[in-house]
Motif scaffolding. Structure first.
Motif, PDB file in Angstrom:
ATOM      1  N   PHE A 298       0.776  -1.204   0.120  1.00  0.00           N
ATOM      2  CA  PHE A 298      -0.005  -0.155   0.334  1.00  0.00           C
ATOM      3  C   PHE A 298       0.822   1.236  -0.101  1.00  0.00           C
ATOM      4  O   PHE A 298       0.273   2.512  -0.630  1.00  0.00           O
ATOM      5  N   PHE A 303      -0.815   4.948  -1.418  1.00  0.00           N
ATOM      6  CA  PHE A 303      -2.187   4.852  -0.747  1.00  0.00           C
ATOM      7  C   PHE A 303      -2.074   4.977   0.823  1.00  0.00           C
ATOM      8  O   PHE A 303      -2.965   5.313   1.326  1.00  0.00           O
ATOM      9  N   VAL A 313      -5.085   4.146   5.450  1.00  0.00           N
ATOM     10  CA  VAL A 313      -5.391   4.017   3.929  1.00  0.00           C
ATOM     11  C   VAL A 313      -6.892   4.455   3.962  1.00  0.00           C
ATOM     12  O   VAL A 313      -7.731   3.855   4.360  1.00  0.00           O
TER      13      VAL A 313
END
Length: 609
Positions: A298, A303, A313
C-alpha cells in the motif's frame, strides 16, 4: 474442453506432417512431443465424456430451460431489442398453468421509450408465442390478462424427469466451470467460550459450504480466530503490548499463545462435533508474515497516509480509513483482514469468496473489499467477493438473547438444553416405548440439533430472529420437527407395503409415472423445482428459500397422500390387496429430494422416530 481438443488435434496433425517431411532436426523430439500431446488429448476426451455423462444425469432446471426457450422466442420476435426483459416464474395457481412468462409488459415500455412505438402487451405476448421454438417440455401456452403467457408443461416430460431422478439419484444442476469457493465463517474468539452470538455464522456458513459442494464447486471452509480484549483500560493496554511482543515473535509469548489456542481449539471442536461442522482454522497468526508486505504494498502504491504515528489508508467512497499499522508498530484487524483477502484471492485463487459475518461488520468489510479492488487484487466482474450478513439472535422478549442473570448464553449450554427438551418431547409422544435405546438416542440428536439449525436457517438471514425452543420443537408448521416426522413417515410407506429398495429401483427402470390425478401432477412438478431453488440460493445466498421449499414439498406430499392411495388394503382383514407402484415411486422421489435438502442444511434425519 472441446476447444482444447480441437487445438491439440490440429497440433498433432502439424507434428505428424513435420515428421513425414523430415523438416525437424530432431525427429525423436517430435515423437516425444507428439506422444505427450496424444496423452493429453486422450485425457481431455475422457474428461469430456465424464462431463457429458454428468450433464445427462443432472436434474434439469425447468425454469432455466423455459428462460432459454422464451429468450429465443423474444430474440426471433424482436431481433433489434438489446437485453429485453426475460421473466419466467412458477404459476401461483393451477388454473394459470405451471409457469408464466411475464416479459411482454417490460418490452412494451422499452418499445415506447426507445422506438416510440405504442404496442399493447397482449400483442407482444402473441408475437412471442408464435416464435416459440420446438422443445420437449411445453405442451401449450395461453395468453391471459394484459399479456401474461401461461405455460403448461408436458406430462410425459415431467414423468421422464422424475424417472431420471429415481434412477440417477439427486444430481446437481450443471453449473459450468468448476470454481473455487472460500467461505469464512464461525470466527470464535481465542480464550473465550463460544456463545449464542456464534450460532448463526456457524450454521449459515456450514450450510453454504454444503450447497456449493453439492453444486460441484471446490470449497474451502475456514474460520478466522480473533484475539480477545476486555473493556478494562489497564488490561487493554497490557494486551496491546503483549500483541506487539507476540507479533515480534517473542518465544515466551508464542509458547503461551499456542497453549491458549490449543485449549480453545479443543473446546470449539466439541461444539463443531455436535453440529457436524467441518472447517479449517486460519487464525490471524497464519497471515502474520504477510502483514509487513501488505503495508509495503500500500505504501509503494502511494495509498498510505501517516496520522499521529498510525499508517492509514483512505478508500474512495468510505468515510472511515483503514488502519494498517498502529503507532507502536503493531498490526490491526484491518491489516489481517487485508492479508487474508489477498491470500484467498492471489494464493488460494478463489473465484468466489464469501464472508458469513454479522451485519454490524458490513461497513468494515465493504471497505476492505473496496481496498482490494483499489490496489488491483481482483476485478468484481470476474471474482465474486460477498458479505453474507445476518441479524442477531433475540430472546422471546425481543431483546438480545441472554441468560436470566443477563450473561451471554454459552453455546454448549444451549445445545445441551436442546438435547434435554428433545428427549422430553419424544417421551411425551411415548417414542421411548417403541424405539430401541440406540434409535431413541439417534432421534434425540436429530431433533435437537436439527431444530436448532432449522430455526435459524428458516428465517431470512438478513433479519433478527427470536429463539424459542417451544416453537422450534413444535411438530406443526414450518419446523424441523414437522419435516423430520414427515420424512420418516414417507420412508415407512414402502417398508410397510413390503417393498424394498431393490424392488423400487427395478420399478423406477420399468414403470411409467402416471400423473393423471391433480395431486400427483402437483407433487411431481414440486419435486422437480429443486434445481431452480438451489440455483436461486447460489445467487442470493438466502437459505430460507430451501426451508420454505422443503415445507411446501412436505405439505404438497400430504395432499397427495390424503387423496391418492399408494397401498390399498382390505377393509376387513387389513391385508394388502394392491400396490400402486408409480405412487410409491412418487413417495421415493419426495423422500430423496428431502434427504438431499436436509443434507445441505446440515440436518440428519433418522429412519425411525
Amino acid at each position: 474442453i472441446e476447444n482444447e481438443i480441437k487445438l491439440l488435434t490440429a497440433e498433432i496433425e502439424r507434428l505428424k506432417n513435420f515428421g513425414c517431411l523430415g523438416v525437424s532436426p530432431s525427429l525423436e523430439g517430435l515423437r516425444d512431443e507428439n506422444a505427450k500431446l496424444k496423452y493429453r488429448l486422450n485425457f481431455l476426451q475422457k474428461s469430456l465424456q465424464e462431463e457429458r455423462s454428468k450433464t445427462a444425469k443432472s436434474m434439469i432446471n425447468i425454469n432455466s430451460c423455459l428462460q432459454e426457450i422464451f429468450g429465443a422466442a423474444i430474440q426471433a420476435a424482436y431481433p433489434d431489442l438489446e437485453n429485453p426483459p426475460l421473466v419466467v416464474t412458477p404459476s401461483q395457481q393451477p388454473k394459470f398453468g405451471d409457469y408464466q412468462c411475464n416479459s411482454a409488459m417490460g418490452i412494451t415500455q422499452i418499445l415506447l421509450k426507445t422506438k416510440e412505438q405504442k404496442v399493447s402487451p397482449r400483442e407482444i405476448a402473441e408475437k412471442i408465442s408464435k416464435n416459440i421454438p420446438a422443445n420437449e417440455c411445453i405442451e401449450k401456452v395461453e395468453i391471459a390478462g394484459p399479456g401474461f403467457i401461461n405455460v403448461h408443461l408436458r406430462k410425459d416430460f415431467v414423468s421422464k424427469q422424475l424417472s431420471s431422478l429415481l434412477m440417477n439419484g439427486v444430481q446437481p444442476p450443471a453449473v459450468g466451470k468448476r470454481k473455487k469457493v472460500v467461505v469464512d465463517f464461525s470466527s470464535p474468539n481465542i480464550a473465550k467460550e463460544m456463545h449464542v452470538g456464534h450460532l448463526r455464522s456457524t450454521i449459515i456458513g456450514e450450510s453454504m459450504c454444503r450447497l456449493f459442494e453439492f453444486a460441484g464447486y471446490d470449497v474451502l471452509s475456514m474460520f478466522q480466530g480473533r484475539k480477545r480484549f476486555d473493556t478494562e483500560e489497564e488490561f487493554k493496554k497490557r494486551a496491546y503490548q503483549c500483541v506487539v511482543l507476540l507479533q515480534s515473535k517473542n518465544p515466551d509469548f508464542i509458547k503461551a499463545w499456542e497453549l491458549i489456542c490449543d485449549v480453545s481449539r479443543k473446546e470449539f471442536q466439541k461444539i463443531y462435533n455436535c453440529l457436524d461442522i467441518t472447517l479449517i482454522e486460519r487464525g490471524e497468526s497464519f497471515y502474520h508474515e504477510m502483514m509487513k508486505d501488505i503495508v509495503k504494498e500500500f505504501e509503494d502504491k502511494g495509498f498510505v497516509q501517516v496520522d499521529d504515528g498510525r499508517k492509514i489508508v483512505f478508500v474512495p467512497g468510505f468515510p472511515v480509513p483503514l488502519t494498517i499499522m498502529k503507532s507502536d508498530g503493531g498490526y490491526t484487524y484491518d491489516t489481517s483482514d487485508l492479508a487474508a483477502l489477498k491470500h484467498r484471492l492471489c494464493e488460494e485463487k478463489a473465484d468466489i469468496l464469501i464472508y458469513v459475518v454479522d451485519s454490524g461488520q458490513s461497513v468494515h468489510l465493504q471497505t476492505v473489499f473496496a481496498a482490494g479492488q483499489m490496489i488491483g487484487w481482483y476485478d468484481p466482474k470476474v471474482t465474486r467477493v460477498a458479505h453474507a450478513a445476518f441479524g442477531v439472535v433475540l430472546g422471546e422478549d425481543k431483546k438480545k438473547f441472554k441468560t436470566r442473570s443477563g450473561d451471554t448464553v454459552r453455546l454448549i449450554d444451549l445445545l445441551e438444553e436442546g438435547l434435554k427438551r428433545a428427549m422430553d418431547k419424544l417421551k411425551d409422544k411415548e417414542r421411548d416405548k417403541v424405539l430401541t435405546a440406540e434409535e431413541l438416542k439417534a432421534a434425540q440428536t436429530s431433533v435437537a440439533f436439527g431444530c436448532i439449525k432449522y430455526a435459524d436457517l428458516s428465517h431470512n438471514r438478513l433479519n433478527d430472529y427470536v429463539f424459542s425452543f417451544d416453537k422450534m420443537l413444535d411438530d406443526r408448521g414450518n419446523t424441523a420437527a414437522y419435516l423430520l416426522y414427515a420424512f420418516t413417515r414417507i420412508r415407512a410407506i414402502a417398508r410397510l407395503a413390503n417393498i424394498d429398495e431393490q424392488m423400487l429401483r427395478k420399478a423406477a427402470r420399468e414403470e411409467v409415472l402416471i400423473l393423471d390425478h391433480e395431486k400427483e401432477w402437483k407433487l411431481g412438478k414440486c419435486i422437480l423445482r429443486f434445481p431452480e431453488i438451489l440455483q436461486k440460493i447460489l445467487e442470493d445466498l438466502l437459505l430460507h428459500t430451501l426451508c420454505d421449499y422443503l415445507y411446501e414439498l412436505a405439505t404438497t406430499f400430504t395432499e397427495f397422500y390424503d387423496n391418492c392411495y399408494c397401498v390399498e388394503k382390505d377393509r376387513q382383514s387389513g391385508q394388502i390387496v394392491k400396490v400402486n407402484m408409480w405412487r410409491l415411486l412418487l413417495c421415493e422421489a419426495t423422500a430423496t429430494i428431502m434427504a438431499k435438502g436436509f443434507d445441505i442444511l446440515g440436518i440428519k434425519p433418522v429412519q425411525r422416530m
